[in-house]
Motif scaffolding. Sequence first.
Motif, mmCIF file in Angstrom:
data_model
loop_
_atom_site.group_PDB
_atom_site.id
_atom_site.type_symbol
_atom_site.label_atom_id
_atom_site.label_comp_id
_atom_site.label_asym_id
_atom_site.label_seq_id
_atom_site.Cartn_x
_atom_site.Cartn_y
_atom_site.Cartn_z
ATOM 1 N N HIS A 138 0.766 -1.217 -0.108
ATOM 2 C CA HIS A 138 -0.037 -0.218 -0.003
ATOM 3 C C HIS A 138 0.790 1.263 -0.035
ATOM 4 C CE1 HIS A 138 -3.257 -2.805 0.851
ATOM 5 N NE2 HIS A 138 -2.773 -3.153 1.775
ATOM 6 N N ASN A 139 1.871 1.216 -0.874
ATOM 7 C CA ASN A 139 2.695 2.444 -0.929
ATOM 8 C C ASN A 139 3.391 3.087 0.497
ATOM 9 O OD1 ASN A 139 3.165 3.373 -3.538
ATOM 10 N ND2 ASN A 139 0.901 3.017 -3.775
ATOM 11 N N THR A 140 3.419 2.443 1.314
ATOM 12 C CA THR A 140 3.647 2.855 2.854
ATOM 13 C C THR A 140 5.098 2.432 3.180
ATOM 14 O OG1 THR A 140 1.300 2.366 3.303
ATOM 15 C CG2 THR A 140 2.620 2.874 5.120
ATOM 16 N N ILE A 141 5.744 3.359 3.643
ATOM 17 C CA ILE A 141 7.048 3.004 4.159
ATOM 18 C C ILE A 141 7.162 4.453 5.263
ATOM 19 C CG2 ILE A 141 8.467 4.154 2.367
ATOM 20 C CD1 ILE A 141 10.785 2.155 3.086
ATOM 21 N N GLY A 142 7.798 4.020 6.549
ATOM 22 C CA GLY A 142 7.810 5.117 7.557
ATOM 23 C C GLY A 142 8.644 4.654 8.707
ATOM 24 N N GLU A 143 8.019 5.387 9.800
ATOM 25 C CA GLU A 143 9.148 4.993 11.027
ATOM 26 C C GLU A 143 9.260 3.566 11.436
ATOM 27 O OE1 GLU A 143 7.232 6.082 15.010
ATOM 28 O OE2 GLU A 143 6.508 7.647 13.417
ATOM 29 N N PHE A 144 8.298 2.546 11.045
ATOM 30 C CA PHE A 144 8.382 1.433 11.589
ATOM 31 C C PHE A 144 9.613 0.500 10.657
ATOM 32 C CE2 PHE A 144 3.542 1.730 12.820
ATOM 33 C CZ PHE A 144 3.887 1.724 13.994
ATOM 34 N N GLU A 145 9.289 1.105 9.369
ATOM 35 C CA GLU A 145 10.385 0.553 8.569
ATOM 36 C C GLU A 145 11.724 0.932 8.714
ATOM 37 O OE1 GLU A 145 7.549 1.472 7.527
ATOM 38 O OE2 GLU A 145 6.407 -0.655 6.766
ATOM 39 N N GLU A 146 11.750 2.345 9.188
ATOM 40 C CA GLU A 146 13.219 2.903 9.286
ATOM 41 C C GLU A 146 13.799 1.871 10.617
ATOM 42 O OE1 GLU A 146 13.585 7.085 9.419
ATOM 43 O OE2 GLU A 146 11.789 7.245 7.984
#
Length: 404
Positions: free
Chosen positions: A96-104
């Motif tokens: 879903h086009n999502t990358i953010g602090e969890f992935e970081e």
Amino acid sequence: MKGKDLKPHIGIYGRRNNGKSSLINLLTGQNIAIVSEHPGTTTDPVKKSVEIFGVGPAIIIDTAGIDDEGDLGKLRIEKTLQTIPTVDTAILILAHNTIGEFEEALIREFSFYDIPYSVIHNKSDIEQPSEDFKKKTERLTGKQILEFNAVNPDNFDELVELIKNTIPQTAYIKPSLFEGIVNPKDIVLLVTPIDSEAPEGRMILPQVMAWRDVLDQDCICMSCKETELEDFFRLGIKPALVVTDSQAFDYVSKIVPEDVMLTGFSILFSKLRGDFEAFLNGTPHIDHLQNGDKILILESCTHHVSCDDIGRFKIPHWLEKHTGKKFEFDVVPGLAAVTNPPSDYSMVIQCGGCMVTRKQLVSRLKPFIHAGIPVSNYGMTIAWVNDIFDRVTRPFQRLYKHDQ
Ligand SMILES: Nc1nc2c(ncn2[C@@H]2O[C@H](COP(=O)(O)OP(=O)(O)OP(=O)(O)O)[C@@H](O)[C@H]2O)c(=O)[nH]1
Ligand SMILES: [Mg+2]
């Protein structure tokens, strides 16, 4: 080393519901992991020995979503993060086009532990990755994403290729015990006490492994108990190297002539188990310990009673006897997390690590080495308190730089 060590460990990470478990089922062609439309289906890390199409035998680790919520969710995230140091390669699953602090947070852990990883945008059948998202992901990971969908994939081969390419060779290669220490045609003598704890009718695994490795180096392997050692040296044969059980160091070192190289099985095996050079440089710190210093004993198994005794009683006792000082000891069993910060400890002593992979040991010690805390292991510590450290590490000088 057991066969399982030679299988690459692959960890699957990402947010809840991104299709981590689906990917595992797809890779193995089996219904190994529970899949459902409810986020939070996988709760604890699940480790399975599998055969992956096109990759071969592997250990695959399914994890709970990195964005889990609530108190229980936090604990699950912690469990997920704890698996990272134990894997050889990781797959980061986005959707879903999502990358953010969890992935970081995941990426930071991957890079701290030097874990290679690949990045997949799953569920691309529902939502294709946008250009902005691709750019952002590339900026954060330095990698191109693989567009994928685990329900009806048309580029399965690409996924397999990607996984294959991110498994480091070290996940497969069985390092040699004697390589670089002996030369072809050398004679190696194994001193193998047969005491009441020895199994009936056979040798124990480290002895068998050492024997085999001597033969692999095109050397000649001889063996005797410590009680026949003097008789052996009366034969006029001069071995290039003698390897003894560490418990017999004191006795054996007095019989083996000074010009014959001597080491212990436990020292030899630390070549396969953890960062040998760090142990080599950390062990002499024993003599700089101060009264009241806190020492961390890291065990890697939870059930081995005789090891238990060495780590919890013998080593603390020998350390205090050798230094004439009193210390505080913390023992952490299994691969359990160490709750105190590394800086709480003046020294870390790791067990032989016969139950875990090299990568797992290296990763476990990394935060301490990073924080500048001296590390040692049982074998080298035993050698140090027996005042025999220099002699039994000498055979390895050709291979490693020695700070001291
Ligand atoms: N359309 C589509 N659905 C998918 C895809 N991959 C997985 N799903 C569905 O998404 C839902 C979640 O899949 P799981 O494999 O359980 O996801 P997970 O990441 O393991 O989820 P948690 O265990 O809850 O963290 C299931 O209903 C799957 O059938 C995909 O590529 N496309
Ligand atoms: Mg799952």
